[in-house]
Design an enzyme around this catalytic site. Sequence first.
Site, PDB file in Angstrom:
ATOM      1  N   ASN A   1     -66.154  78.078  12.076  1.00 20.91           N
ATOM      2  CA  ASN A   1     -65.660  78.734  10.862  1.00 20.91           C
ATOM      3  C   ASN A   1     -64.869  77.696  10.070  1.00 20.91           C
ATOM      4  O   ASN A   1     -63.743  77.368  10.427  1.00 20.91           O
ATOM      5  CB  ASN A   1     -64.766  79.917  11.284  1.00 20.91           C
ATOM      6  CG  ASN A   1     -64.072  80.579  10.104  1.00 20.91           C
ATOM      7  OD1 ASN A   1     -64.403  80.306   8.940  1.00 20.91           O
ATOM      8  ND2 ASN A   1     -63.107  81.441  10.393  1.00 20.91           N
ATOM      9  N   TRP A   2     -65.495  77.181   9.016  1.00 18.64           N
ATOM     10  CA  TRP A   2     -64.861  76.084   8.272  1.00 18.64           C
ATOM     11  C   TRP A   2     -63.726  76.578   7.369  1.00 18.64           C
ATOM     12  O   TRP A   2     -63.007  75.784   6.785  1.00 18.64           O
ATOM     13  CB  TRP A   2     -65.910  75.339   7.439  1.00 18.64           C
ATOM     14  CG  TRP A   2     -66.942  74.623   8.270  1.00 18.64           C
ATOM     15  CD1 TRP A   2     -66.997  74.546   9.632  1.00 18.64           C
ATOM     16  CD2 TRP A   2     -68.078  73.879   7.790  1.00 18.64           C
ATOM     17  NE1 TRP A   2     -68.079  73.802  10.029  1.00 18.64           N
ATOM     18  CE2 TRP A   2     -68.764  73.379   8.920  1.00 18.64           C
ATOM     19  CE3 TRP A   2     -68.587  73.588   6.519  1.00 18.64           C
ATOM     20  CZ2 TRP A   2     -69.926  72.607   8.813  1.00 18.64           C
ATOM     21  CZ3 TRP A   2     -69.749  72.817   6.411  1.00 18.64           C
ATOM     22  CH2 TRP A   2     -70.404  72.334   7.544  1.00 18.64           C
ATOM     23  N   LYS A   3     -63.620  77.887   7.239  1.00 17.09           N
ATOM     24  CA  LYS A   3     -62.577  78.494   6.375  1.00 17.09           C
ATOM     25  C   LYS A   3     -62.633  77.857   4.975  1.00 17.09           C
ATOM     26  O   LYS A   3     -63.707  77.503   4.513  1.00 17.09           O
ATOM     27  CB  LYS A   3     -61.209  78.364   7.034  1.00 17.09           C
ATOM     28  CG  LYS A   3     -61.204  78.926   8.458  1.00 17.09           C
ATOM     29  CD  LYS A   3     -59.838  79.166   9.012  1.00 17.09           C
ATOM     30  CE  LYS A   3     -59.972  79.733  10.417  1.00 17.09           C
ATOM     31  NZ  LYS A   3     -58.714  80.134  10.997  1.00 17.09           N
TER      32      LYS A   3
ATOM     33  N   HIS B   1     -62.645  89.107   9.703  1.00 13.90           N
ATOM     34  CA  HIS B   1     -61.761  88.055  10.246  1.00 13.90           C
ATOM     35  C   HIS B   1     -60.315  88.459   9.950  1.00 13.90           C
ATOM     36  O   HIS B   1     -60.024  89.034   8.906  1.00 13.90           O
ATOM     37  CB  HIS B   1     -62.090  86.708   9.595  1.00 13.90           C
ATOM     38  CG  HIS B   1     -61.363  85.572  10.248  1.00 13.90           C
ATOM     39  ND1 HIS B   1     -60.052  85.296   9.960  1.00 13.90           N
ATOM     40  CD2 HIS B   1     -61.750  84.680  11.189  1.00 13.90           C
ATOM     41  CE1 HIS B   1     -59.664  84.269  10.713  1.00 13.90           C
ATOM     42  NE2 HIS B   1     -60.681  83.872  11.460  1.00 13.90           N
TER      43      HIS B   1
ATOM     44  N   GLU C   1     -57.846  86.923   8.919  1.00 16.68           N
ATOM     45  CA  GLU C   1     -57.286  86.441   7.641  1.00 16.68           C
ATOM     46  C   GLU C   1     -57.739  87.333   6.482  1.00 16.68           C
ATOM     47  O   GLU C   1     -56.993  87.564   5.539  1.00 16.68           O
ATOM     48  CB  GLU C   1     -57.684  84.970   7.427  1.00 16.68           C
ATOM     49  CG  GLU C   1     -56.911  84.062   8.386  1.00 16.68           C
ATOM     50  CD  GLU C   1     -57.578  82.740   8.717  1.00 16.68           C
ATOM     51  OE1 GLU C   1     -58.526  82.338   8.019  1.00 16.68           O
ATOM     52  OE2 GLU C   1     -57.140  82.105   9.709  1.00 16.68           O
TER      53      GLU C   1
ATOM     54  N   GLU D   1     -60.189  87.524  18.711  1.00 14.74           N
ATOM     55  CA  GLU D   1     -59.326  86.467  18.183  1.00 14.74           C
ATOM     56  C   GLU D   1     -57.903  86.997  18.056  1.00 14.74           C
ATOM     57  O   GLU D   1     -57.555  87.612  17.035  1.00 14.74           O
ATOM     58  CB  GLU D   1     -59.808  86.044  16.793  1.00 14.74           C
ATOM     59  CG  GLU D   1     -61.185  85.449  16.770  1.00 14.74           C
ATOM     60  CD  GLU D   1     -61.345  84.483  15.604  1.00 14.74           C
ATOM     61  OE1 GLU D   1     -61.605  83.312  15.856  1.00 14.74           O
ATOM     62  OE2 GLU D   1     -61.169  84.902  14.453  1.00 14.74           O
TER      63      GLU D   1
ATOM     64  N   GLY E   1     -55.090  79.066  14.768  1.00 12.06           N
ATOM     65  CA  GLY E   1     -54.518  77.947  14.018  1.00 12.06           C
ATOM     66  C   GLY E   1     -53.114  77.568  14.456  1.00 12.06           C
ATOM     67  O   GLY E   1     -52.416  76.830  13.761  1.00 12.06           O
TER      68      GLY E   1
ATOM     69  N   SER F   1     -57.514  78.626  18.507  1.00  8.77           N
ATOM     70  CA  SER F   1     -57.125  77.299  19.016  1.00  8.77           C
ATOM     71  C   SER F   1     -58.014  76.819  20.165  1.00  8.77           C
ATOM     72  O   SER F   1     -57.528  76.220  21.123  1.00  8.77           O
ATOM     73  CB  SER F   1     -55.647  77.300  19.424  1.00  8.77           C
ATOM     74  OG  SER F   1     -54.829  77.624  18.312  1.00  8.77           O
TER      75      SER F   1
ATOM     76  N   GLY G   1     -62.216  77.413  14.627  1.00 14.08           N
ATOM     77  CA  GLY G   1     -61.729  77.082  13.290  1.00 14.08           C
ATOM     78  C   GLY G   1     -61.498  75.585  13.163  1.00 14.08           C
ATOM     79  O   GLY G   1     -62.429  74.812  12.947  1.00 14.08           O
ATOM     80  N   GLY G   2     -60.259  75.176  13.335  1.00 13.97           N
ATOM     81  CA  GLY G   2     -59.847  73.782  13.115  1.00 13.97           C
ATOM     82  C   GLY G   2     -60.755  72.754  13.779  1.00 13.97           C
ATOM     83  O   GLY G   2     -61.164  71.766  13.138  1.00 13.97           O
TER      84      GLY G   2
HETATM   85  P1  PGA Z   1     -58.657  78.141  15.025  1.00 14.62           P
HETATM   86  O1  PGA Z   1     -59.318  79.329  14.161  1.00 14.62           O
HETATM   87  O2  PGA Z   1     -59.727  77.645  15.965  1.00 14.62           O
HETATM   88  O3  PGA Z   1     -58.262  77.105  14.007  1.00 14.62           O
HETATM   89  O4  PGA Z   1     -57.493  78.715  15.755  1.00 14.62           O
HETATM   90  C1  PGA Z   1     -60.168  80.278  14.734  1.00 14.62           C
HETATM   91  C2  PGA Z   1     -60.622  81.282  13.703  1.00 14.62           C
HETATM   92  O5  PGA Z   1     -59.804  81.715  12.879  1.00 14.62           O
HETATM   93  O6  PGA Z   1     -61.801  81.700  13.677  1.00 14.62           O
END
Ligand code: PGA
Length: 258
Positions: free
Chosen positions: A9-11, A99, A101, A171, A177, A213, A234-235
């Site tokens: 997930n490149w956000k 998600h 967010e 999640e 993050g 994470s 994500g990251g």
């Molecule tokens: P993260 O994000 O790996 O940076 O914690 C995961 C996500 O939000 O899908």
Amino acid sequence: MNRPLVIGNWKMNLDYVEAVHLIQQLGVVLKNKPLEHVDLVVAPPFVDIRSVTSVVESERVALEVGAQHASVHESGAHTGEVSVSMLQRLNVGWVLVGHSERRAMYAMTDEVVAQTLRTVVRQGLNAVLCVGEELSVREVEAHQDFVSAQLHAALEGLDEKSRPLVTIAYEPVWAIGTGLTATTTQVGEMTEHIRTVAASLSLGDVRVLYGGSVNADNATALMNEGRVDGFLVGGASLKADSFLAIAQAANDCYDSKR
Ligand code: PGA
């Protein structure tokens, strides 16, 4: 054990030039060292999707392209939104739905999550339903009930032919993050709980991913002890080497247990 799935997930990172660079890097490495036992998906920002799918198709990169979100509406006066059929036209095969967010920052209620999921699967795309509790919920040990409620709200009454298109990603919001990965015990307990609830909703074979994470160092333990079917990353998905190291870990765990 289900065949694993690892989604990047490149956000809101990487413009289309950077996105092309990353997908080309992924393509080169995957060509030299194919991962036979894992399904890979990347979910770039909307404006990058066309460029990314072009590279995936022309260079036959062994992964699929997803979107991070889609509108609950099919078309019309919804300024700034992108519909599922527009994504389908770009050969997008996967959509993240709900998600945390989007839920927290863009008022995506359980009801909108449920409707969006139906819009996605109705068009034959795979929906990755994201669920997970805030830290305050876990602190009072209400996390299982909270996640059950999210699953019921999104999946209750889903028709039989749509069910195989659903993947669930657990999640925990406090792990996203933050560098605070959930322990393998926490993940294992929740994975089991999610499978039980999913089975009661007639989704017995659903893939359950973990996100929060995830990195190359914790992926193997999360697979083995957390008993997940893969990851939503994500990251660590923003660099080819860290994303592929996670994918490799999932690949190898599955291969060793088949
Ligand atoms: P993260 O994000 O790996 O940076 O914690 C995961 C996500 O939000 O899908």
